[in-house]
Scaffold this motif. Structure first.
Motif, short mmCIF file in Angstrom:
data_model
loop_
_atom_site.label_atom_id
_atom_site.label_comp_id
_atom_site.label_asym_id
_atom_site.label_seq_id
_atom_site.Cartn_x
_atom_site.Cartn_y
_atom_site.Cartn_z
N CYS A 5 10.31 31.75 -59.01
CA CYS A 5 10.53 30.33 -58.74
C CYS A 5 9.91 29.48 -59.85
O CYS A 5 10.57 28.61 -60.41
N GLY B 264 11.15 25.83 -60.85
CA GLY B 264 11.19 25.31 -59.49
C GLY B 264 9.82 24.98 -58.96
O GLY B 264 8.80 25.31 -59.56
N VAL C 29 7.73 24.56 -51.99
CA VAL C 29 7.57 23.53 -50.97
C VAL C 29 7.38 24.20 -49.61
O VAL C 29 7.89 25.29 -49.36
N ARG D 180 7.94 24.37 -45.61
CA ARG D 180 8.91 23.94 -44.59
C ARG D 180 8.27 24.14 -43.22
O ARG D 180 7.77 25.23 -42.93
N CYS E 110 11.52 27.73 -52.36
CA CYS E 110 11.53 27.34 -53.77
C CYS E 110 12.61 26.28 -53.95
O CYS E 110 13.77 26.51 -53.64
N GLU E 111 12.20 25.11 -54.42
CA GLU E 111 13.16 24.05 -54.70
C GLU E 111 13.43 24.06 -56.20
O GLU E 111 12.57 23.76 -57.01
N GLY F 118 18.45 21.27 -57.25
CA GLY F 118 18.44 20.75 -55.90
C GLY F 118 18.60 21.78 -54.80
O GLY F 118 18.51 21.46 -53.63
N THR F 119 18.86 23.03 -55.16
CA THR F 119 19.02 24.07 -54.14
C THR F 119 17.65 24.58 -53.70
O THR F 119 16.68 24.48 -54.43
N ARG F 120 17.61 25.12 -52.50
CA ARG F 120 16.39 25.72 -51.96
C ARG F 120 16.66 27.16 -51.58
O ARG F 120 17.69 27.47 -50.98
#
Length: 68
Positions: free
Chosen positions: A40, A45, A48, A50, A57-58, A62-64
């Motif tokens: 990541c 990236g 983050v 959740r 991994c952001e 913009g994908t996670r």
């Protein structure tokens, strides 16, 4: 007549089983792959948190993705 009914039921069961197997394969292919923390950060990236779902991994696009 009875034989037709039995063959019809067998065909319906086989069709349903085939459709559910194809759906399961498509669902597995559509899910996003997991990524490690090192991969990541190497890709630029950010990690983050959740709520109730662990870490993700952001990526810069913009994908996670879930972290393994």
């Amino acid at each position: 007549m009875r034989m037709r009914r039995i063959l019809g039921l067998a065909l319906a069961a086989a069709t349903l089983a085939g459709a559910s197997a194809v759906g399961a394969v498509n669902a597995a292919a559509a899910s996003s792959p997991n990524i490690s923390r090192d991969d990541c950060t190497a890709a630029g990236g950010q990690i983050v948190s959740r709520p109730y779902a662990g870490y993700a991994c952001e990526l810069p696009d913009g994908t996670r993705q879930a972290i393994t």
